[in-house]
Write a protein that holds these residues in place. Structure first.
Motif, short mmCIF file in Angstrom:
data_model
loop_
_atom_site.label_atom_id
_atom_site.label_comp_id
_atom_site.label_asym_id
_atom_site.label_seq_id
_atom_site.Cartn_x
_atom_site.Cartn_y
_atom_site.Cartn_z
N GLY A 1 33.47 -42.17 -25.09
CA GLY A 1 34.69 -42.66 -24.47
C GLY A 1 35.23 -43.90 -25.17
N GLY B 1 34.39 -41.75 -16.40
CA GLY B 1 34.21 -41.22 -15.05
C GLY B 1 33.03 -40.27 -14.97
N ALA B 2 32.83 -39.44 -16.01
CA ALA B 2 31.70 -38.52 -16.03
C ALA B 2 30.38 -39.28 -16.04
N MET C 1 38.37 -42.43 -12.20
CA MET C 1 37.39 -43.30 -12.83
C MET C 1 37.07 -44.51 -11.95
N TYR D 1 47.66 -39.08 -16.19
CA TYR D 1 46.98 -40.29 -16.65
C TYR D 1 46.50 -41.14 -15.48
N LEU E 1 43.29 -41.19 -21.92
CA LEU E 1 43.01 -40.28 -20.80
C LEU E 1 41.64 -39.64 -20.97
N ALA E 2 41.34 -39.18 -22.18
CA ALA E 2 40.05 -38.56 -22.46
C ALA E 2 38.91 -39.57 -22.31
N TYR F 1 38.83 -42.18 -20.32
CA TYR F 1 38.63 -42.41 -18.90
C TYR F 1 37.85 -41.26 -18.27
N GLY F 2 38.14 -40.05 -18.73
CA GLY F 2 37.40 -38.90 -18.22
C GLY F 2 35.92 -39.00 -18.53
N MET G 1 43.62 -39.59 -13.54
CA MET G 1 42.32 -39.78 -14.16
C MET G 1 41.85 -41.23 -14.03
#
Length: 226
Positions: A63, A99-100, A156, A149, A92-93, A95-96, A152
């Motif tokens: 990330g 969050g994961a 997060m 955006y 955005l990616a 943050y994904g 996400m």
């Protein structure tokens, strides 16, 4: 905590001041040198301190790499419809992935309290809806990317709250504060690009972004599972 990372902290403060100065004087060359130093320094320190031994750290690492790509893209805003959109997708990616990583901690024990995460869910819903109504007439073609955006971003932030009582208090506080700093940072740059291009908003974005990345990485380094 700060004493354990004293040398890196001093180095990071220099990077922070370097970036703010480059932005304040509108020196594009200095910005192109200073901005990548944010991600490079944090990536290297994360690698040294964690050795990528856990999936949590690997997700944060990837990330951070993507986020660094977004930083670099934001330097090229003469054609905002291309560069800003590319930076948005990369962030955005990232943050994904953040969050994961937080979800890995959350799922360790679904039976523990969800109070903090639930409160954050309500707070982020109010904040994002309010921001959307303020800028909906100026978003133009970015309206759907902006919705994705901020969705996400909210996920997060909420997941950072669901880590409560699943990791040590220091890591929880650092990452939670970092997540809120990301929210302030993104609202600042969104205001700058879509509402009113005031220089102070870009400086606010940069400062809170630098703080956010620092707190998340330190929270990841200091993370201890309960």
């Amino acid at each position: 905590m700060f004493k354990r990372h004293k040398i890196f902290n001093l180095f990071y403060v220099v990077i922070l001041l370097f970036n703010v100065y480059a932005l304040a004087v509108d020196n594009q060359l200095l910005r192109m040198i200073a901005m990548p130093l944010i991600g490079m320094s944090l990536i290297l320190y994360l690698l040294i301190k964690t050795r990528m031994e856990q999936m949590f750290h690997k997700l944060i690492f990837i990330g951070l790499v993507l986020s660094m790509g977004g930083d670099i893209q934001l330097l090229f805003t003469d054609e905002p419809e291309f560069y800003f959109f590319t930076a948005l997708v990369l962030t955005l990616a990232s943050y994904g992935l953040y969050g994961a990583a937080y979800f890995l901690d959350f799922k360790r024990d679904f039976t523990k309290t969800k109070r903090v995460g639930n409160i954050l869910l309500l707070v982020m819903l109010i904040a994002i809806v309010g921001s959307f109504f303020m800028s909906r007439n100026t978003l133009g073609d970015f309206i759907y990317p902006a919705v994705a955006y901020f969705f996400m971003l909210s996920v997060m932030v909420v997941l950072s709250g669901y880590r409560y009582q699943r990791v040590n208090r220091l890591s929880f506080k650092l990452i939670l504060t970092g997540s809120f700093s990301f929210a302030i940072s993104d609202l600042s740059i969104g205001y700058y690009h879509f509402v009113d291009p005031e220089k102070v908003m870009m400086i606010s974005y940069l400062l809170t972004y630098l703080i956010a990345q620092y707190l998340v990485i330190m929270g990841s380094i200091e993370r201890r599972v309960i």
